[in-house]
Design an enzyme around this catalytic site. Structure first.
Site, mmCIF file in Angstrom:
data_model
loop_
_atom_site.group_PDB
_atom_site.id
_atom_site.type_symbol
_atom_site.label_atom_id
_atom_site.label_comp_id
_atom_site.label_asym_id
_atom_site.label_seq_id
_atom_site.Cartn_x
_atom_site.Cartn_y
_atom_site.Cartn_z
ATOM 1 N N PRO A 25 0.840 -1.204 0.000
ATOM 2 C CA PRO A 25 0.000 0.000 0.000
ATOM 3 C C PRO A 25 0.867 1.243 0.000
ATOM 4 O O PRO A 25 1.828 1.341 0.762
ATOM 5 C CB PRO A 25 -0.785 -0.127 1.317
ATOM 6 N N ALA A 27 0.510 5.556 -0.121
ATOM 7 C CA ALA A 27 -0.401 6.694 -0.024
ATOM 8 C C ALA A 27 -0.439 7.472 -1.337
ATOM 9 O O ALA A 27 0.600 7.806 -1.906
ATOM 10 C CB ALA A 27 0.034 7.613 1.117
ATOM 11 N N CYS A 110 5.084 2.650 8.904
ATOM 12 C CA CYS A 110 5.162 4.003 8.365
ATOM 13 C C CYS A 110 6.186 4.830 9.143
ATOM 14 O O CYS A 110 6.116 4.917 10.371
ATOM 15 C CB CYS A 110 3.795 4.674 8.431
#
Length: 378
Positions: A25, A27, A110
């Protein structure tokens, strides 16, 4: 070139992942349009942008729009972020109970300051009890619906605070279906080289569930080499596919032992870019789609002979008609350049990780840090 490897039988919950490849994933990148584009080249698991647990619980409209999957996406994979075990459990129950996804991943990797300064992302595994509570609550909620819950994390906060081995063991013990390791610390961000030896060490420590490796996979050869060197069960691809969705076709060929397809010429890249634009328009409408597409231009044209004036035009494109005009000005016969094979996407510099006050005082403190905001996507 023909690449061969004894391909592992990667299973995440009830899903056989063949080839053993996962799209990380990212952003602002892995929306439904980009995922669909990548899936047109090869199978695997394609994870949507990070979704904030609190936003799911409060049904934030923007987040609900991000939780969109294509008609043929299977399994529908969603990454969830949160710092509160109760909120995470409630979000997982909503997602699984309402059939919104088939696989839930969790973000403990993250490195962005706005996340780590609240104790989230790569900062959180340092708090072993809190990390265990979140994984246990989330995995249990997912299991009630027969949905696998997986965990992604980094090597640690920095070289003095490594967390990955504890995180892997805890995740396995608390019910995770698989773990993924980005082989960098949070302090490294995306700079330097990923330390694949850490993936090998995690694979030795975690023996009951699959271990996936992430970091510096820019070619199909990189993926095969990571698996050969570390013994990991699968690979997670992030920045390597930026402006290069056909990488998944190369990966599928490599894992099947077939010859790797030649890189596309500029005309084929233009066709892929146009397809990407169409998918974005369908998902978000023309205005937002064109704004979103602009950041992909430099990645698509990396290494190709595209003049500065034409590049500026692509970087400011505002309509499909304008895009078509710009595409018509490209040299469609220009071959795929060797320069496009290397690293792409953000790299930046290493730096000090921003943490909540006193965060490093007690790794066994299970208190929930400041509640995260509702901004999904990173």
């Amino acid at each position: 070139m023909t690449a061969t490897l004894t391909k592992p039988d990667l299973r995440i919950g009830p899903y056989r992942v063949d080839p053993p490849v996962v799209l990380a994933p990212m952003a602002g990148i892995t929306n439904v349009a980009f995922r669909q584009l990548c899936q047109e080249y090869g199978a695997g698991i394609y994870v949507c942008e990070m979704i904030t647990a609190r936003a799911v619980v409060e049904r934030h409209p923007g987040t609900m729009h991000m939780m969109t999957f294509g008609e043929h996406e299977k399994p529908r994979s969603m990454q969830l972020y949160g710092v509160d075990p109760k909120t995470m459990r409630e979000a997982v129950k909503i997602i699984t109970g309402e059939g919104l996804a088939d696989h839930v991943d969790s973000n403990f990797g993250c490195p962005v300051s706005k996340v780590t300064r609240k104790g989230g992302g790569a900062a959180l595994p340092y708090k072993r009890k809190l990390f265990a509570d979140i994984v246990r609550e989330s995995a249990a909620a997912a299991a009630e619906a027969g949905v696998p819950f997986t965990v992604k994390f980094r090597v640690g906060i920095d070289d003095d605070h490594l967390t990955y081995l504890d995180a892997g063991r805890i995740a396995e013990a608390e019910g995770a279906a698989a773990v993924s390791l980005h082989a960098r610390t949070a302090a490294q961000r995306y700079s330097g080289k990923a330390d694949w030896s850490k993936i090998a060490a995690l694979k030795e420590a975690v023996t009951g569930i699959p271990v996936l490796g992430n970091g510096d996979i820019f070619t199909s050869g990189d993926a095969l080499r990571m698996m050969a060197e570390t013994g990991c069960d699968g690979v997670v691809v992030g920045r390597g596919c930026l402006g290069r969705p056909w990488l998944f076709g190369e990966l599928e060929a490599a894992f099947a032992g077939r010859e790797i397809p030649a890189g596309p010429d500029l005309g084929e890249v233009a066709r892929v870019l146009r397809r990407h634009a169409e998918l974005l328009v369908h998902h978000d409408g023309p205005a937002k789609a064109m704004r979103d597409l602009r950041k992909h231009m430099a990645w698509y044209f990396m290494g190709f002979p595209v003049g500065s004036e034409l590049r500026r035009g692509f970087a400011m494109v505002s309509s499909l008609t304008e895009l078509d005009d710009l595409i018509g000005q490209l040299d469609h016969d220009a071959p795929f350049p060797e320069a496009a094979e290397g690293p792409r996407g953000r790299q930046g510099s290493p730096g000090k990780v921003t943490l909540p006050h006193g965060w490093l005082d007690d790794p066994d403190d299970g208190c929930v840090p400041e509640t995260e905001d509702m901004h999904s996507g990173g």
